[in-house]
Design a protein around this motif. Structure first.
Motif, PDB file in Angstrom:
ATOM      1  N   MET A   1       0.822  -1.111   0.078  1.00 28.99           N
ATOM      2  CA  MET A   1      -0.130  -0.060   0.011  1.00 28.99           C
ATOM      3  C   MET A   1       0.939   1.202   0.133  1.00 28.99           C
ATOM      4  O   MET A   1       1.887   1.167   0.604  1.00 28.99           O
ATOM      5  CB  MET A   1      -0.824  -0.028   1.098  1.00 28.99           C
ATOM      6  CG  MET A   1      -1.892   1.258   1.403  1.00 28.99           C
ATOM      7  SD  MET A   1      -2.765   1.424   2.744  1.00 28.99           S
ATOM      8  CE  MET A   1      -1.583   2.274   3.780  1.00 28.99           C
ATOM      9  N   SER A   2       0.376   2.320  -0.854  1.00 29.02           N
ATOM     10  CA  SER A   2       1.103   3.518  -0.578  1.00 29.02           C
ATOM     11  C   SER A   2       0.286   4.573  -0.706  1.00 29.02           C
ATOM     12  O   SER A   2      -0.968   4.454  -1.037  1.00 29.02           O
ATOM     13  CB  SER A   2       1.990   3.812  -2.094  1.00 29.02           C
ATOM     14  OG  SER A   2       1.151   3.620  -3.258  1.00 29.02           O
ATOM     15  N   ILE A   3       0.866   5.835  -0.018  1.00 26.85           N
ATOM     16  CA  ILE A   3      -0.284   7.056   0.067  1.00 26.85           C
ATOM     17  C   ILE A   3       0.095   7.777  -1.066  1.00 26.85           C
ATOM     18  O   ILE A   3       1.340   8.330  -1.398  1.00 26.85           O
ATOM     19  CB  ILE A   3       0.033   7.533   1.353  1.00 26.85           C
ATOM     20  CG1 ILE A   3      -0.227   6.816   2.623  1.00 26.85           C
ATOM     21  CG2 ILE A   3      -0.871   8.921   1.481  1.00 26.85           C
ATOM     22  CD1 ILE A   3       0.225   7.430   3.934  1.00 26.85           C
ATOM     23  N   GLU A   4      -0.990   7.902  -1.728  1.00 25.54           N
ATOM     24  CA  GLU A   4      -0.780   8.976  -2.979  1.00 25.54           C
ATOM     25  C   GLU A   4      -1.015  10.519  -2.651  1.00 25.54           C
ATOM     26  O   GLU A   4      -0.224  11.330  -3.348  1.00 25.54           O
ATOM     27  CB  GLU A   4      -1.811   8.567  -3.827  1.00 25.54           C
ATOM     28  CG  GLU A   4      -1.557   7.234  -4.436  1.00 25.54           C
ATOM     29  CD  GLU A   4      -0.678   6.875  -5.320  1.00 25.54           C
ATOM     30  OE1 GLU A   4      -0.291   7.627  -6.208  1.00 25.54           O
ATOM     31  OE2 GLU A   4      -0.141   5.717  -4.983  1.00 25.54           O
ATOM     32  N   LYS A   5      -1.876  10.870  -1.705  1.00 24.46           N
ATOM     33  CA  LYS A   5      -2.203  12.310  -1.331  1.00 24.46           C
ATOM     34  C   LYS A   5      -2.759  12.191  -0.109  1.00 24.46           C
ATOM     35  O   LYS A   5      -3.859  11.667   0.350  1.00 24.46           O
ATOM     36  CB  LYS A   5      -3.105  12.869  -2.381  1.00 24.46           C
ATOM     37  CG  LYS A   5      -3.542  14.118  -2.279  1.00 24.46           C
ATOM     38  CD  LYS A   5      -4.494  14.620  -3.320  1.00 24.46           C
ATOM     39  CE  LYS A   5      -4.995  16.107  -3.023  1.00 24.46           C
ATOM     40  NZ  LYS A   5      -6.038  16.427  -4.065  1.00 24.46           N
ATOM     41  N   VAL A   6      -2.478  13.411   0.670  1.00 17.91           N
ATOM     42  CA  VAL A   6      -2.932  13.582   2.144  1.00 17.91           C
ATOM     43  C   VAL A   6      -3.579  15.017   2.085  1.00 17.91           C
ATOM     44  O   VAL A   6      -2.736  15.814   1.754  1.00 17.91           O
ATOM     45  CB  VAL A   6      -1.906  13.492   3.203  1.00 17.91           C
ATOM     46  CG1 VAL A   6      -2.360  13.679   4.450  1.00 17.91           C
ATOM     47  CG2 VAL A   6      -1.427  11.894   2.932  1.00 17.91           C
ATOM     48  N   THR A   7      -4.745  15.070   2.457  1.00 17.63           N
ATOM     49  CA  THR A   7      -5.564  16.510   2.780  1.00 17.63           C
ATOM     50  C   THR A   7      -6.011  16.682   4.040  1.00 17.63           C
ATOM     51  O   THR A   7      -6.793  15.873   4.500  1.00 17.63           O
ATOM     52  CB  THR A   7      -6.707  16.726   1.721  1.00 17.63           C
ATOM     53  OG1 THR A   7      -6.405  16.319   0.303  1.00 17.63           O
ATOM     54  CG2 THR A   7      -7.299  18.192   1.912  1.00 17.63           C
ATOM     55  N   PRO A   8      -5.027  17.424   4.724  1.00 22.93           N
ATOM     56  CA  PRO A   8      -5.400  17.591   6.124  1.00 22.93           C
ATOM     57  C   PRO A   8      -6.984  18.247   6.229  1.00 22.93           C
ATOM     58  O   PRO A   8      -7.070  19.237   5.590  1.00 22.93           O
ATOM     59  CB  PRO A   8      -4.614  18.668   6.656  1.00 22.93           C
ATOM     60  CG  PRO A   8      -3.248  18.245   5.829  1.00 22.93           C
ATOM     61  CD  PRO A   8      -3.907  18.114   4.611  1.00 22.93           C
ATOM     62  N   VAL A   9      -7.692  17.969   7.122  1.00 20.10           N
ATOM     63  CA  VAL A   9      -8.918  18.278   7.323  1.00 20.10           C
ATOM     64  C   VAL A   9      -9.074  18.966   8.831  1.00 20.10           C
ATOM     65  O   VAL A   9      -9.555  20.082   8.919  1.00 20.10           O
ATOM     66  CB  VAL A   9     -10.214  17.156   7.253  1.00 20.10           C
ATOM     67  CG1 VAL A   9     -11.552  18.005   7.709  1.00 20.10           C
ATOM     68  CG2 VAL A   9     -10.097  16.714   5.817  1.00 20.10           C
ATOM     69  N   PHE A  10      -8.656  18.401   9.751  1.00 25.42           N
ATOM     70  CA  PHE A  10      -8.787  18.967  11.148  1.00 25.42           C
ATOM     71  C   PHE A  10      -7.405  18.318  12.098  1.00 25.42           C
ATOM     72  O   PHE A  10      -7.144  17.396  12.142  1.00 25.42           O
ATOM     73  CB  PHE A  10      -9.983  18.426  11.896  1.00 25.42           C
ATOM     74  CG  PHE A  10     -10.115  18.703  13.358  1.00 25.42           C
ATOM     75  CD1 PHE A  10     -10.476  20.101  13.864  1.00 25.42           C
ATOM     76  CD2 PHE A  10      -9.975  17.857  14.107  1.00 25.42           C
ATOM     77  CE1 PHE A  10     -10.580  20.294  14.908  1.00 25.42           C
ATOM     78  CE2 PHE A  10      -9.924  18.047  15.647  1.00 25.42           C
ATOM     79  CZ  PHE A  10     -10.463  19.370  16.205  1.00 25.42           C
ATOM     80  N   THR A  11      -6.928  19.137  12.875  1.00 22.68           N
ATOM     81  CA  THR A  11      -5.940  19.132  14.054  1.00 22.68           C
ATOM     82  C   THR A  11      -6.511  19.540  15.315  1.00 22.68           C
ATOM     83  O   THR A  11      -6.873  20.663  15.224  1.00 22.68           O
ATOM     84  CB  THR A  11      -4.635  19.669  13.551  1.00 22.68           C
ATOM     85  OG1 THR A  11      -4.299  19.168  12.239  1.00 22.68           O
ATOM     86  CG2 THR A  11      -3.414  19.273  14.613  1.00 22.68           C
ATOM     87  N   GLY A  12      -6.777  18.637  16.007  1.00 20.14           N
ATOM     88  CA  GLY A  12      -7.040  19.006  17.605  1.00 20.14           C
ATOM     89  C   GLY A  12      -6.104  18.678  18.363  1.00 20.14           C
ATOM     90  O   GLY A  12      -4.861  18.465  18.288  1.00 20.14           O
ATOM     91  N   ARG A  13      -6.516  18.530  19.806  1.00 19.64           N
ATOM     92  CA  ARG A  13      -5.622  18.377  21.022  1.00 19.64           C
ATOM     93  C   ARG A  13      -4.802  16.972  20.926  1.00 19.64           C
ATOM     94  O   ARG A  13      -3.777  16.850  21.238  1.00 19.64           O
ATOM     95  CB  ARG A  13      -6.099  18.759  22.343  1.00 19.64           C
ATOM     96  CG  ARG A  13      -6.416  20.048  22.618  1.00 19.64           C
ATOM     97  CD  ARG A  13      -7.039  20.205  23.910  1.00 19.64           C
ATOM     98  NE  ARG A  13      -8.294  19.378  24.199  1.00 19.64           N
ATOM     99  CZ  ARG A  13      -8.398  18.311  24.967  1.00 19.64           C
ATOM    100  NH1 ARG A  13      -7.371  17.926  25.407  1.00 19.64           N
ATOM    101  NH2 ARG A  13      -9.355  17.455  25.126  1.00 19.64           N
ATOM    102  N   VAL A  14      -5.854  16.141  20.446  1.00 22.67           N
ATOM    103  CA  VAL A  14      -5.400  14.574  20.612  1.00 22.67           C
ATOM    104  C   VAL A  14      -5.462  13.967  19.119  1.00 22.67           C
ATOM    105  O   VAL A  14      -4.625  13.189  18.817  1.00 22.67           O
ATOM    106  CB  VAL A  14      -6.406  13.868  21.472  1.00 22.67           C
ATOM    107  CG1 VAL A  14      -6.366  12.278  21.499  1.00 22.67           C
ATOM    108  CG2 VAL A  14      -6.593  14.252  22.901  1.00 22.67           C
ATOM    109  N   ILE A  15      -6.186  14.336  18.252  1.00 18.01           N
ATOM    110  CA  ILE A  15      -6.311  13.742  16.981  1.00 18.01           C
ATOM    111  C   ILE A  15      -5.981  14.534  15.755  1.00 18.01           C
ATOM    112  O   ILE A  15      -6.187  16.002  16.056  1.00 18.01           O
ATOM    113  CB  ILE A  15      -7.882  13.022  16.600  1.00 18.01           C
ATOM    114  CG1 ILE A  15      -8.910  14.059  16.649  1.00 18.01           C
ATOM    115  CG2 ILE A  15      -8.059  12.048  17.696  1.00 18.01           C
ATOM    116  CD1 ILE A  15     -10.259  13.766  16.099  1.00 18.01           C
ATOM    117  N   GLN A  16      -5.805  14.060  14.721  1.00 19.00           N
ATOM    118  CA  GLN A  16      -5.640  14.618  13.169  1.00 19.00           C
ATOM    119  C   GLN A  16      -6.573  13.969  12.315  1.00 19.00           C
ATOM    120  O   GLN A  16      -6.478  12.819  12.330  1.00 19.00           O
ATOM    121  CB  GLN A  16      -4.310  14.846  12.746  1.00 19.00           C
ATOM    122  CG  GLN A  16      -4.171  15.420  11.404  1.00 19.00           C
ATOM    123  CD  GLN A  16      -2.849  15.831  11.028  1.00 19.00           C
ATOM    124  OE1 GLN A  16      -1.888  15.777  11.801  1.00 19.00           O
ATOM    125  NE2 GLN A  16      -2.761  16.003   9.883  1.00 19.00           N
TER     126      GLN A  16
END
Length: 177
Positions: A1-16
């Protein structure tokens, strides 16, 4: 498996939260919503009377009170055993002289990256509890057989607790003989 593209949506205190395009082992490219979590540790603390600590904790996501083992998230990339030792003191008011890994479990691998490390703690001594302000829980010491009955009846619903009970059973039942 490979990651082709990452689009950040939300970054909080604990999760992304990201939307990730990944190439799967069958060469299909899928768009996945992924919740990245630092992971955690859960402790099945067993006392000399063959009782375990279960916390009755208010969980907003569960819409009420649930039974679970003392547990917490890995802070600042600390080792899982260090997290387990800290959480046992904070939530159960105990220290353990003996620790055994029960492996790990995945909370919901279709969407979460969280890995929960499971431990069996024995040789317990009392220490003051140190709950955080956002923790609403009561610690109870329950016979192991009663906890297993709670798991089998559905009264106990927390996945990490179910996994730890299952994995600890051979050690606990062997100690009772």
């Amino acid at each position: 498996m490979s990651i082709e593209k990452v689009t950040p949506v939300f970054t909080g205190r604990v999760i992304q939260v990201n939307v990730e395009e990944v190439r799967l082992p069958n060469d299909h490219v899928a768009t996945l919503e992924m919740v990245h979590h630092p992971g955690g540790a859960a402790i099945l603390a067993l006392d000399d009377a063959n009782r375990i600590c279960l916390v009755h904790q208010y969980r907003h996501a569960a819409k009420g009170w649930i039974w679970e083992l003392p547990a917490g998230k890995l802070d600042n990339k600390e080792p899982p055993l260090q997290t387990a030792q800290r959480e046992l003191e904070e939530e159960a008011g105990r220290r353990a002289s003996e620790w055994r890994s029960l492996g790990d479990c995945l909370s919901s691998p279709g969407i979460f990256t969280e890995v929960v490390h499971l431990f069996l703690a024995t040789g317990l001594t009392e220490t003051p509890r140190q709950l955080e302000a956002a923790e609403v829980l009561e610690a109870h010491w329950v016979p192991f057989d009663e906890a297993m009955r709670m798991a089998q009846s559905g009264e106990l619903r927390d996945g990490k607790t179910l996994a730890a009970l299952l994995r600890a059973a051979p050690y606990v039942q062997g100690a009772a003989r």
